[in-house]
Design a protein around this motif. Structure first.
Motif, PDB file in Angstrom:
ATOM      1  N   ASN A   1      63.887   3.654  13.733  1.00  0.00           N
ATOM      2  CA  ASN A   1      63.078   4.738  13.159  1.00  0.00           C
ATOM      3  C   ASN A   1      61.653   4.259  12.887  1.00  0.00           C
TER       4      ASN A   1
ATOM      5  N   ALA B   1      54.376  17.193   3.957  1.00  0.00           N
ATOM      6  CA  ALA B   1      55.709  17.328   4.569  1.00  0.00           C
ATOM      7  C   ALA B   1      55.814  18.660   5.313  1.00  0.00           C
TER       8      ALA B   1
ATOM      9  N   ALA C   1      56.288  19.130   9.256  1.00  0.00           N
ATOM     10  CA  ALA C   1      57.460  19.864   9.750  1.00  0.00           C
ATOM     11  C   ALA C   1      57.039  20.886  10.801  1.00  0.00           C
TER      12      ALA C   1
ATOM     13  N   ALA D   1      61.787  14.024  15.006  1.00  0.00           N
ATOM     14  CA  ALA D   1      62.575  13.983  13.766  1.00  0.00           C
ATOM     15  C   ALA D   1      62.241  12.741  12.939  1.00  0.00           C
ATOM     16  N   ASP D   2      62.174  11.577  13.597  1.00  0.00           N
ATOM     17  CA  ASP D   2      61.864  10.331  12.882  1.00  0.00           C
ATOM     18  C   ASP D   2      60.497  10.420  12.217  1.00  0.00           C
TER      19      ASP D   2
ATOM     20  N   ARG E   1      58.753  13.179  11.431  1.00  0.00           N
ATOM     21  CA  ARG E   1      58.814  14.178  10.362  1.00  0.00           C
ATOM     22  C   ARG E   1      59.379  13.558   9.086  1.00  0.00           C
ATOM     23  N   ALA E   2      60.506  12.879   9.231  1.00  0.00           N
ATOM     24  CA  ALA E   2      61.176  12.265   8.078  1.00  0.00           C
ATOM     25  C   ALA E   2      60.255  11.243   7.412  1.00  0.00           C
ATOM     26  N   TRP E   3      59.595  10.474   8.227  1.00  0.00           N
ATOM     27  CA  TRP E   3      58.688   9.441   7.714  1.00  0.00           C
ATOM     28  C   TRP E   3      57.556  10.052   6.893  1.00  0.00           C
TER      29      TRP E   3
ATOM     30  N   ALA F   1      57.496  13.016   5.518  1.00  0.00           N
ATOM     31  CA  ALA F   1      58.055  13.641   4.312  1.00  0.00           C
ATOM     32  C   ALA F   1      58.264  12.591   3.233  1.00  0.00           C
ATOM     33  N   ALA F   2      58.751  11.417   3.654  1.00  0.00           N
ATOM     34  CA  ALA F   2      58.973  10.331   2.695  1.00  0.00           C
ATOM     35  C   ALA F   2      57.646   9.850   2.111  1.00  0.00           C
TER      36      ALA F   2
END
Lengths: 201, 201
Positions: free
Chosen positions: A141, B77, B81, B171-172, B174-176, B178-179
């Motif tokens: 990731n 985020a 997204a 996805a990776d 986006r998640a990053w 958001a974090a």
DNA sequence: TGTACATCAGTGAACGCGCGTTCACTGATGTAC
DNA sequence: TGTACATCAGTGAACGCGCGTTCACTGATGTAC
């Protein structure tokens, strides 16, 4: 005039090299077959003895250029320092083929697109080994995100007309990746060793 | 046949719109003047009543396309997204002009390059407002890195032939992001409120 | 308000040019004896 | 090892094509009276 078998192999290498450099510098479309052959020291007529079409050359030259990345480093901060250096930004012809040609490749034939996809997968795997994270999934990731960040930053730094903004993009992104490497990756390493590694070219 | 003043203004808008879409989809070089005029409902001969050259159109259509980004969000985020959605990846013609054309613009005339640089500076300023960080410098630094990451990820996701890898990149990243938004930006916000914001389109 | 006419946006044929590709030819290579 | 010749890599003129751009013409617009 016929030419020795070694000369044929050498010429082939010269054409692929010249194409790789010219494509990275000016894009696939703006570079002509005649120009590539001239850069390789030949005339345009001989081209079709080596490749079936310009698209064929594009796929093969792209594979060659993607495989011959000169950037090497054992840690993320060092890799980023090299990848996001002003020298790499200013030398498109010999630099990262992904940053130079990924956007161009989106509009190319399947042959080129599949070459680019394979290189992308390989690069993510390679970066996974030096990416921060505890589990394999976390490392992968992080590799995906770090690679996106580096490619994006290099493209934007090149896109900027303004040298101050361009340098800022490189420096900010270098610092960020170095911090990533520090905080998450090497919490157990002694401070001195870390600084040495991060500072190395 | 002469045409009313309103029709002239309308035609101009149609040409710029068509050019913006076609350029984002296929790049500046692959799109012809005749094609753009046809997409705008006109014939190619009238083109030079509106623009002095194709390069002139490129600069103006790029400015238009860069200004009309449909992506809006009040938090990082949410922005990520939307920006890193499969829908945006798959709709190059109407999507982010930076991701579609930044690499192309590097090789264009000064007029286009300066338009891109201005848009880049504006976007960094805009993202600075929703970027994590305590000081203005930290926020701007984060904005630079976040923008590089988003543009890079979108380009790589589009470059990938393999839909699984492409989705993974989106996805990776986006998640990053958001974090990032969670950990550094909103430590003081109540948990419920944060989750609501991050989940919004 | 109605009419006469100058203006000029749009048309489509035509321009020169350079592209990717083909091909008849050339002459060095490399094989057969 | 030397010689004769078939092979074939490289050359450069030529091909059709489509590009960006120009221009004489057309006819609706919009102004002057």
């Amino acid at each position: 005039m016929k030419v020795s078998r070694e000369q044929v192999a050498e010429n082939r290498r010269m054409i692929l090299d010249a194409a790789g450099r010219l494509f990275r510098e000016r894009g696939f479309e703006a570079v002509t077959v005649a120009e590539i052959m001239q850069a390789a020291g030949l005339t345009h007529g001989g081209f079709y003895g080596y490749f079936t079409s310009k698209d064929d050359l594009i796929a093969q030259a792209l594979a060659e250029a993607l495989a011959n990345s000169s950037i090497r480093a054992d840690d993320l901060a060092g890799y980023a320092a090299s990848y996001l250096s002003p020298g790499h930004r200013d030398d498109r012809a010999c630099g990262c083929a992904t940053a130079a040609l990924a956007a161009d490749t989106i509009r190319q034939k399947d042959s080129a697109r599949s070459v680019m996809t394979q290189a992308l997968e390989q690069q993510i795997e390679r970066l996974s080994r030096i990416a921060p994270g505890r589990t394999a999934a976390q490392k992968r990731n992080a590799a995906v995100v770090n690679w996106s960040t580096m490619v994006g930053a290099l493209i934007l730094a090149r896109a900027s007309d303004d040298p101050v903004l361009s340098d800022e993009i490189l420096a900010d992104t270098r610092a960020w990746l170095a911090a990533q490497s520090e905080v998450q990756g090497k919490v157990r390493a002694p401070r001195k060793a870390r600084e040495k590694t991060a500072g190395a070219r």
